[in-house]
Design an enzyme around this catalytic site. Structure first.
Site, PDB file in Angstrom:
ATOM      1  N   ARG A 141      58.887   6.538  32.316  1.00  0.00           N
ATOM      2  CA  ARG A 141      57.827   5.769  32.583  1.00  0.00           C
ATOM      3  C   ARG A 141      56.749   5.498  31.602  1.00  0.00           C
ATOM      4  O   ARG A 141      56.205   6.391  30.925  1.00  0.00           O
ATOM      5  CB  ARG A 141      56.955   6.531  33.963  1.00  0.00           C
ATOM      6  CG  ARG A 141      55.913   5.964  34.527  1.00  0.00           C
ATOM      7  CD  ARG A 141      55.291   6.542  35.534  1.00  0.00           C
ATOM      8  NE  ARG A 141      54.397   7.867  35.223  1.00  0.00           N
ATOM      9  CZ  ARG A 141      53.450   8.058  34.773  1.00  0.00           C
ATOM     10  NH1 ARG A 141      52.491   6.927  34.547  1.00  0.00           N
ATOM     11  NH2 ARG A 141      52.809   9.287  34.552  1.00  0.00           N
TER      12      ARG A 141
ATOM     13  N   ARG B  76      55.982   8.564  26.085  1.00  0.00           N
ATOM     14  CA  ARG B  76      55.708  10.154  26.108  1.00  0.00           C
ATOM     15  C   ARG B  76      56.824  10.962  25.967  1.00  0.00           C
ATOM     16  O   ARG B  76      56.627  12.116  25.371  1.00  0.00           O
ATOM     17  CB  ARG B  76      55.099  10.341  27.652  1.00  0.00           C
ATOM     18  CG  ARG B  76      53.753   9.682  28.084  1.00  0.00           C
ATOM     19  CD  ARG B  76      53.453   9.781  29.290  1.00  0.00           C
ATOM     20  NE  ARG B  76      52.090   9.464  29.546  1.00  0.00           N
ATOM     21  CZ  ARG B  76      51.665   9.322  30.926  1.00  0.00           C
ATOM     22  NH1 ARG B  76      52.174   9.651  31.943  1.00  0.00           N
ATOM     23  NH2 ARG B  76      50.384   8.841  30.992  1.00  0.00           N
TER      24      ARG B  76
ATOM     25  N   HIS C 175      55.400  16.691  34.085  1.00  0.00           N
ATOM     26  CA  HIS C 175      54.104  15.778  34.739  1.00  0.00           C
ATOM     27  C   HIS C 175      54.600  14.761  35.948  1.00  0.00           C
ATOM     28  O   HIS C 175      53.780  14.439  36.703  1.00  0.00           O
ATOM     29  CB  HIS C 175      53.666  14.754  33.342  1.00  0.00           C
ATOM     30  CG  HIS C 175      52.593  13.843  33.931  1.00  0.00           C
ATOM     31  ND1 HIS C 175      51.492  14.414  34.468  1.00  0.00           N
ATOM     32  CD2 HIS C 175      52.389  12.662  33.545  1.00  0.00           C
ATOM     33  CE1 HIS C 175      50.692  13.507  34.704  1.00  0.00           C
ATOM     34  NE2 HIS C 175      51.166  12.304  34.094  1.00  0.00           N
TER      35      HIS C 175
ATOM     36  N   HIS D  71      54.498  15.557  30.273  1.00  0.00           N
ATOM     37  CA  HIS D  71      53.441  14.793  29.530  1.00  0.00           C
ATOM     38  C   HIS D  71      53.128  15.734  28.445  1.00  0.00           C
ATOM     39  O   HIS D  71      53.091  16.913  28.294  1.00  0.00           O
ATOM     40  CB  HIS D  71      51.811  14.766  30.430  1.00  0.00           C
ATOM     41  CG  HIS D  71      50.880  14.024  30.119  1.00  0.00           C
ATOM     42  ND1 HIS D  71      50.280  14.344  28.926  1.00  0.00           N
ATOM     43  CD2 HIS D  71      50.443  12.898  30.451  1.00  0.00           C
ATOM     44  CE1 HIS D  71      49.255  13.263  28.807  1.00  0.00           C
ATOM     45  NE2 HIS D  71      49.521  12.561  29.803  1.00  0.00           N
TER      46      HIS D  71
ATOM     47  N   SER E 270      52.189   4.208  37.090  1.00  0.00           N
ATOM     48  CA  SER E 270      52.624   4.716  38.284  1.00  0.00           C
ATOM     49  C   SER E 270      51.685   4.201  39.429  1.00  0.00           C
ATOM     50  O   SER E 270      51.964   4.034  40.541  1.00  0.00           O
ATOM     51  CB  SER E 270      52.434   6.428  38.036  1.00  0.00           C
ATOM     52  OG  SER E 270      51.354   6.826  37.215  1.00  0.00           O
ATOM     53  N   LEU E 271      50.346   4.354  39.164  1.00  0.00           N
ATOM     54  CA  LEU E 271      49.521   3.899  40.034  1.00  0.00           C
ATOM     55  C   LEU E 271      49.674   2.519  40.620  1.00  0.00           C
ATOM     56  O   LEU E 271      49.592   2.146  41.802  1.00  0.00           O
ATOM     57  CB  LEU E 271      47.974   4.247  39.590  1.00  0.00           C
ATOM     58  CG  LEU E 271      47.475   5.489  39.751  1.00  0.00           C
ATOM     59  CD1 LEU E 271      46.062   5.802  39.228  1.00  0.00           C
ATOM     60  CD2 LEU E 271      47.624   6.162  41.154  1.00  0.00           C
TER      61      LEU E 271
ATOM     62  N   GLU F  32      46.878   2.563  26.046  1.00  0.00           N
ATOM     63  CA  GLU F  32      47.848   3.857  26.005  1.00  0.00           C
ATOM     64  C   GLU F  32      49.104   3.795  25.351  1.00  0.00           C
ATOM     65  O   GLU F  32      49.655   2.534  24.908  1.00  0.00           O
ATOM     66  CB  GLU F  32      47.990   4.426  27.425  1.00  0.00           C
ATOM     67  CG  GLU F  32      46.584   4.500  28.096  1.00  0.00           C
ATOM     68  CD  GLU F  32      46.670   5.132  29.645  1.00  0.00           C
ATOM     69  OE1 GLU F  32      45.546   5.674  29.923  1.00  0.00           O
ATOM     70  OE2 GLU F  32      47.858   5.166  29.865  1.00  0.00           O
TER      71      GLU F  32
END
Length: 520
Positions: free
Chosen positions: A368, A272, A333, A226, A373-374, A104
């Protein structure tokens, strides 16, 4: 759920959810979880990518702590039975690791482990099944926390958190929960903006409650937008995963012209904040409602196999992503700031922990990195569980907590005020404290939020609480924290971009806000 599953099974644990358990943000996470899982990757590379994306504002010790725990956290999830997507092509240099990894924006390696394009749902369903099988863990849905109970609030000696007052929306009653340890895992505050990818419950409740209880908050000015949310009149909060661009999707103007290479050499794989600002710039420059995300140049079978959920969802809106470009706009987001915590998730108030998006660990800096995040959730939940276990013998159960006093309030006959203030708040936050800011816009926003806070406090003091009122009160408090933080930052860095100070200062610093009184 991760924290609960890592605590001893002789503890009585209550997990409270504002609505259905699956109504939080985790369930809707599409892309995956970033972790060092490939022999061609390294901890140092993941750390470097995170620091770059964070615009030199990440706390390096927090980044290192998180990344170094990433491999173990993922293997714990695999052991729980999370059905991550397998890799059907053997890669010898990866050893016996058989799961598919994608890439990503902002990542230098393929390191995103995922379950097709519905990773959050796969993780949630697996962990929920585990927690439901534990007799010591009780899930209580449709419970809305109003405020934390602390020794200071009760005018006792000490600073410890003792529990919380919680509205049962099914009965309308307010219950008193006493607990040796209280954990805020309440998500972010993106609902403070008019357009957001988040579910309705993302109102910053934990941040607002912790602030009122006396906790510091940090870096609230950094709200991630986002870049790619579906633009369709019937689509509500529908995010298009970053993995689309990771697998070759390009961003175009309505005439088909690709524009991201003009803004960054990494093009669609830039972080992002850069992609969102580029889209915002092109929309304002051309006066267009949206731009387009196009992956139709890839084989149809590849698209359907890698993005089955997204493919089916888009079809419901008449968009076949194997043939059609997808109309997209940026939307609020992720909240990069939050309640200040240490490596164990401990806040400034003893017995109170904050985990995940509601916390400020220092991992995300000014922006971020995708799919960190997860990872942060699992690493800090497991760390908090270990810290709590060490204190179990020392901390006794609170006693003598007073019941909620509603004797001085009455039923409201003017709930239209809540709806009006909710709408006004989200609109001026979008217009004045959005992707691009100015000091004049922030000043206007600050003026409006002070008036709203006064109106909301008057309403809160005189009428019975409801979920809408509680959320509005918390949203307004979080909005004030965002505005205050943004006004203090006199530079452009990461997600905070102001036309008055477009350059980045040579020295990076966090914006830490300290509550004036706590518990007032």
């Amino acid at each position: 759920m991760t924290l609960a599953l890592n605590l001893p099974n002789n503890l009585r644990i209550a997990m409270l959810s504002k609505g259905e358990a699956a109504s939080g943000s985790t369930y809707w996470a599409q892309g995956g979880i970033a972790a060092v899982l490939d022999a061609t990757d390294s901890v140092e590379a993941h750390i470097a990518d995170t620091l770059v994306a964070g615009a030199n504002l990440c706390r390096e010790e927090a980044v290192r702590f998180t990344v170094e725990q990433s491999t173990e956290a993922i293997h714990w999830l695999i052991d729980q039975g999370v059905p991550f997507t397998r890799d059907d092509q053997a890669v010898p240099e990866r050893g016996d690791f058989s799961f598919h990894l994608t890439r990503e924006g902002g990542h230098s390696h393929r390191r995103i482990i995922h379950a097709a394009d519905a990773t959050g749902a796969a993780v949630f369903d697996t962990l929920q099944a585990k927690t439901r099988a534990c007799p010591n863990i009780e899930l209580l849905e449709h419970r809305v926390a109003i405020d934390l109970i602390t020794e200071r609030k009760l005018k006792r000696n000490g600073e410890r958190c003792l529990g919380a007052y919680v509205l049962n929306t099914a009965t309308g009653e307010v219950d008193t929960f006493a607990a040796r340890f209280v954990i805020l895992a309440t998500g972010g505050a993106a609902k403070v903006y008019l357009y957001t990818s988040n579910p309705d419950g993302a109102c910053g409740d934990g941040i607002a409650m912790a602030w009122r209880a006396g906790c510091r908050v940090g870096n609230m000015e950094f709200n991630q937008f986002h870049p790619t949310c579906l633009y369709h009149p019937q689509a509500k909060s529908f995010l298009l995963t970053e993995a689309l661009r990771g697998e070759g999707a390009i961003l175009t103007l309505p005439n088909g012209e690709r524009f991201m290479p003009r803004f960054d050499e990494r093009a669609e794989l830039a972080p992002r904040d850069i992609v969102a600002r580029a889209i915002d710039h092109e929309m304002k420059r051309l006066g267009i409602d949206c731009v387009y995300l196009n992956i139709s140049h890839k084989p149809a079978d590849f698209i359907r196999s890698h993005f089955p959920t997204l493919y089916e969802n888009c079809l419901t809106f008449g968009i076949d992503i194997t043939r059609d470009p997808i109309p997209v706009v940026p939307a609020a987001h992720y909240t990069c700031g939050g309640v200040v915590v240490d490596h164990h998730g401990r806040t400034d108030v003893a017995g109170l922990y904050a985990i995940g998006e509601t916390s400020f660990t220092g991992l995300h800096g000014a922006n971020r990195l995708a799919s960190n995040s997860l990872l942060e959730c699992f690493v800090y939940a497991r760390s908090a569980a270990l810290d709590i276990q060490k204190q179990l013998r020392e901390v006794g159960m609170p006693f003598g907590l007073p019941s909620w006093d509603a004797s001085q309030v009455r039923d409201s006959d003017e709930d239209v005020i809540i709806a009006h203030n909710w709408d006004e708040l989200r609109r001026f936050m979008w217009d004045y404290v959005g992707i691009v800011r100015t000091h004049k816009r922030l000043t206007r926003a600050n003026h409006r939020i002070q008036l709203l806070l006064a109106e909301i406090q008057e309403f809160y003091s005189n009428y019975h609480v409801s979920r809408d009122l509680i959320e509005l009160r918390n949203l307004a408090q979080v909005a004030e924290l965002i505005i205050s933080s943004a006004m203090q930052r006199r530079e452009s860095r990461g997600l905070h971009y102001t036309l008055d100070a477009p350059r980045q200062l040579p020295v990076a610093f966090d914006t830490i806000l300290v509550p004036p009184n706590g518990n007032d």
